[in-house]
Design a protein around this motif. Sequence first.
Motif, PDB file in Angstrom:
ATOM      1  N   THR A  27      12.535   7.356  -1.971  1.00 41.39           N
ATOM      2  CA  THR A  27      11.718   8.334  -2.690  1.00 41.39           C
ATOM      3  C   THR A  27      11.921   9.722  -2.049  1.00 41.39           C
ATOM      4  N   ALA A  28      11.884   9.710  -0.769  1.00 40.62           N
ATOM      5  CA  ALA A  28      12.268  10.853  -0.031  1.00 40.62           C
ATOM      6  C   ALA A  28      13.649  11.639  -0.430  1.00 40.62           C
ATOM      7  N   ASP A  29      14.589  10.723  -0.405  1.00 35.05           N
ATOM      8  CA  ASP A  29      15.736  11.190  -0.942  1.00 35.05           C
ATOM      9  C   ASP A  29      15.888  11.651  -2.171  1.00 35.05           C
ATOM     10  N   LEU A  30      15.250  11.217  -3.209  1.00 39.32           N
ATOM     11  CA  LEU A  30      15.103  11.546  -4.583  1.00 39.32           C
ATOM     12  C   LEU A  30      14.420  12.832  -4.637  1.00 39.32           C
ATOM     13  N   LEU A  31      13.278  12.919  -3.964  1.00 41.30           N
ATOM     14  CA  LEU A  31      12.496  14.193  -3.775  1.00 41.30           C
ATOM     15  C   LEU A  31      13.441  15.666  -3.166  1.00 41.30           C
TER      16      LEU A  31
ATOM     17  N   LEU B 150       7.740  31.552 -14.291  1.00 39.57           N
ATOM     18  CA  LEU B 150       8.410  30.336 -13.695  1.00 39.57           C
ATOM     19  C   LEU B 150       8.991  30.362 -12.336  1.00 39.57           C
ATOM     20  N   LEU B 151       9.209  31.366 -11.934  1.00 37.87           N
ATOM     21  CA  LEU B 151       9.697  31.576 -10.227  1.00 37.87           C
ATOM     22  C   LEU B 151       8.494  31.098  -9.439  1.00 37.87           C
ATOM     23  N   ASN B 152       7.275  31.501  -9.963  1.00 44.02           N
ATOM     24  CA  ASN B 152       6.149  31.321  -9.083  1.00 44.02           C
ATOM     25  C   ASN B 152       5.930  29.723  -9.179  1.00 44.02           C
ATOM     26  N   ASP B 153       5.945  29.187 -10.354  1.00 44.08           N
ATOM     27  CA  ASP B 153       5.775  27.671 -10.589  1.00 44.08           C
ATOM     28  C   ASP B 153       7.008  26.885  -9.634  1.00 44.08           C
ATOM     29  N   ASN B 154       8.158  27.322  -9.709  1.00 43.41           N
ATOM     30  CA  ASN B 154       9.167  26.579  -9.125  1.00 43.41           C
ATOM     31  C   ASN B 154       8.884  26.566  -7.583  1.00 43.41           C
ATOM     32  N   GLU B 155       8.645  27.827  -7.138  1.00 40.36           N
ATOM     33  CA  GLU B 155       8.316  28.064  -5.631  1.00 40.36           C
ATOM     34  C   GLU B 155       7.055  27.333  -5.343  1.00 40.36           C
ATOM     35  N   THR B 156       6.213  27.209  -6.032  1.00 40.44           N
ATOM     36  CA  THR B 156       4.985  26.366  -5.552  1.00 40.44           C
ATOM     37  C   THR B 156       5.552  24.793  -5.563  1.00 40.44           C
ATOM     38  N   LEU B 157       6.260  24.401  -6.487  1.00 36.53           N
ATOM     39  CA  LEU B 157       6.791  23.016  -6.569  1.00 36.53           C
ATOM     40  C   LEU B 157       7.584  22.795  -5.191  1.00 36.53           C
ATOM     41  N   ILE B 158       8.704  23.715  -5.044  1.00 36.21           N
ATOM     42  CA  ILE B 158       9.271  23.536  -3.528  1.00 36.21           C
ATOM     43  C   ILE B 158       8.511  23.298  -2.546  1.00 36.21           C
ATOM     44  N   THR B 159       7.433  24.064  -2.355  1.00 35.40           N
ATOM     45  CA  THR B 159       6.644  23.996  -1.333  1.00 35.40           C
ATOM     46  C   THR B 159       5.791  22.789  -1.226  1.00 35.40           C
ATOM     47  N   GLU B 160       5.289  22.341  -2.167  1.00 43.36           N
ATOM     48  CA  GLU B 160       4.666  21.011  -2.561  1.00 43.36           C
ATOM     49  C   GLU B 160       5.574  19.755  -2.229  1.00 43.36           C
ATOM     50  N   ILE B 161       6.782  19.732  -2.893  1.00 44.37           N
ATOM     51  CA  ILE B 161       7.752  18.811  -2.644  1.00 44.37           C
ATOM     52  C   ILE B 161       8.239  18.673  -1.177  1.00 44.37           C
TER      53      ILE B 161
ATOM     54  N   VAL C 226       5.403  13.148   3.597  1.00 38.82           N
ATOM     55  CA  VAL C 226       4.926  12.214   3.463  1.00 38.82           C
ATOM     56  C   VAL C 226       5.273  10.861   3.215  1.00 38.82           C
ATOM     57  N   CYS C 227       6.415  10.969   2.108  1.00 38.22           N
ATOM     58  CA  CYS C 227       7.042   9.724   1.849  1.00 38.22           C
ATOM     59  C   CYS C 227       7.908   9.210   2.877  1.00 38.22           C
ATOM     60  N   SER C 228       8.634  10.073   3.777  1.00 35.72           N
ATOM     61  CA  SER C 228       9.230   9.583   4.876  1.00 35.72           C
ATOM     62  C   SER C 228       8.470   9.166   6.080  1.00 35.72           C
ATOM     63  N   ASN C 229       7.575   9.962   6.653  1.00 36.36           N
ATOM     64  CA  ASN C 229       6.720   9.586   7.847  1.00 36.36           C
ATOM     65  C   ASN C 229       5.537   8.623   7.635  1.00 36.36           C
TER      66      ASN C 229
ATOM     67  N   ILE D 274       0.745  -1.180   0.036  1.00 36.08           N
ATOM     68  CA  ILE D 274       0.087  -0.013   0.069  1.00 36.08           C
ATOM     69  C   ILE D 274       0.861   1.209  -0.079  1.00 36.08           C
ATOM     70  N   ASN D 275       2.038   0.878   0.787  1.00 34.80           N
ATOM     71  CA  ASN D 275       2.806   2.379   0.998  1.00 34.80           C
ATOM     72  C   ASN D 275       3.654   2.501  -0.372  1.00 34.80           C
ATOM     73  N   LEU D 276       3.964   1.267  -1.249  1.00 28.18           N
ATOM     74  CA  LEU D 276       4.659   1.515  -2.495  1.00 28.18           C
ATOM     75  C   LEU D 276       3.793   2.106  -3.563  1.00 28.18           C
ATOM     76  N   LYS D 277       2.342   1.877  -3.273  1.00 28.18           N
ATOM     77  CA  LYS D 277       1.422   2.553  -4.155  1.00 28.18           C
ATOM     78  C   LYS D 277       1.191   3.960  -4.030  1.00 28.18           C
ATOM     79  N   LYS D 278       0.984   4.228  -2.617  1.00 23.95           N
ATOM     80  CA  LYS D 278       1.154   5.809  -2.224  1.00 23.95           C
ATOM     81  C   LYS D 278       2.169   6.498  -2.845  1.00 23.95           C
ATOM     82  N   SER D 279       3.377   6.024  -2.819  1.00 27.98           N
ATOM     83  CA  SER D 279       4.756   6.679  -3.067  1.00 27.98           C
ATOM     84  C   SER D 279       4.498   6.922  -4.666  1.00 27.98           C
TER      85      SER D 279
END
Length: 159
Positions: free
Chosen positions: A136-140, A109-120, A126-129, A12-17
């Motif tokens: 996956t947490a390391d890749l992210l 592009l700055l706003n999109d990158n900052e959005t991704l930074i916040t979301e990632i 989520v991946c770690s805890n 289930i965690n594999l699928k969630k990730s």
Amino acid sequence: MIAMPKIGITEINLKKSASLLSIILSDEMTLYVKTRKFHWNITGNSFMELHKLFEMQYKQYEEIIDEVAERINTLGSKTIGTMIEFANLSRLEENENKYPIQKEMISELLNDNETLITEIRKDIDVCSNENHDAGTADLLTKVLQQHETIAWILRRYLN
């Protein structure tokens, strides 16, 4: 059907990730396409500099896209690959028929990158805890750092 890997993470965690990575893949594809569009359509005094900058950035996104897609496969899932799938999952918005001037391109592009930074950053938690998926947490974390650097560079053009 792909056999689920036995790597110390529950099925289930594999699928969630993998599902979370599909969202990130969609975000990266959206940003890739937008950056490529701006690369093609940039005009003005800093044309060549920004043309080259956007090319460098979309090439970074290509590498991220490939790493994220391969991680999805590593976790035992299939990787999505259609524009409709990407559009449905992406947390970023496209602006159809919009061709902004240089500063607006950089700002978007700055706003999109900052959005991704916040979301990632949230996705790493989520991946770690929750998913107990350190790989996956390391890749992210690496992806997050790349977006932080890109955002820093873009921000310098606006100051």
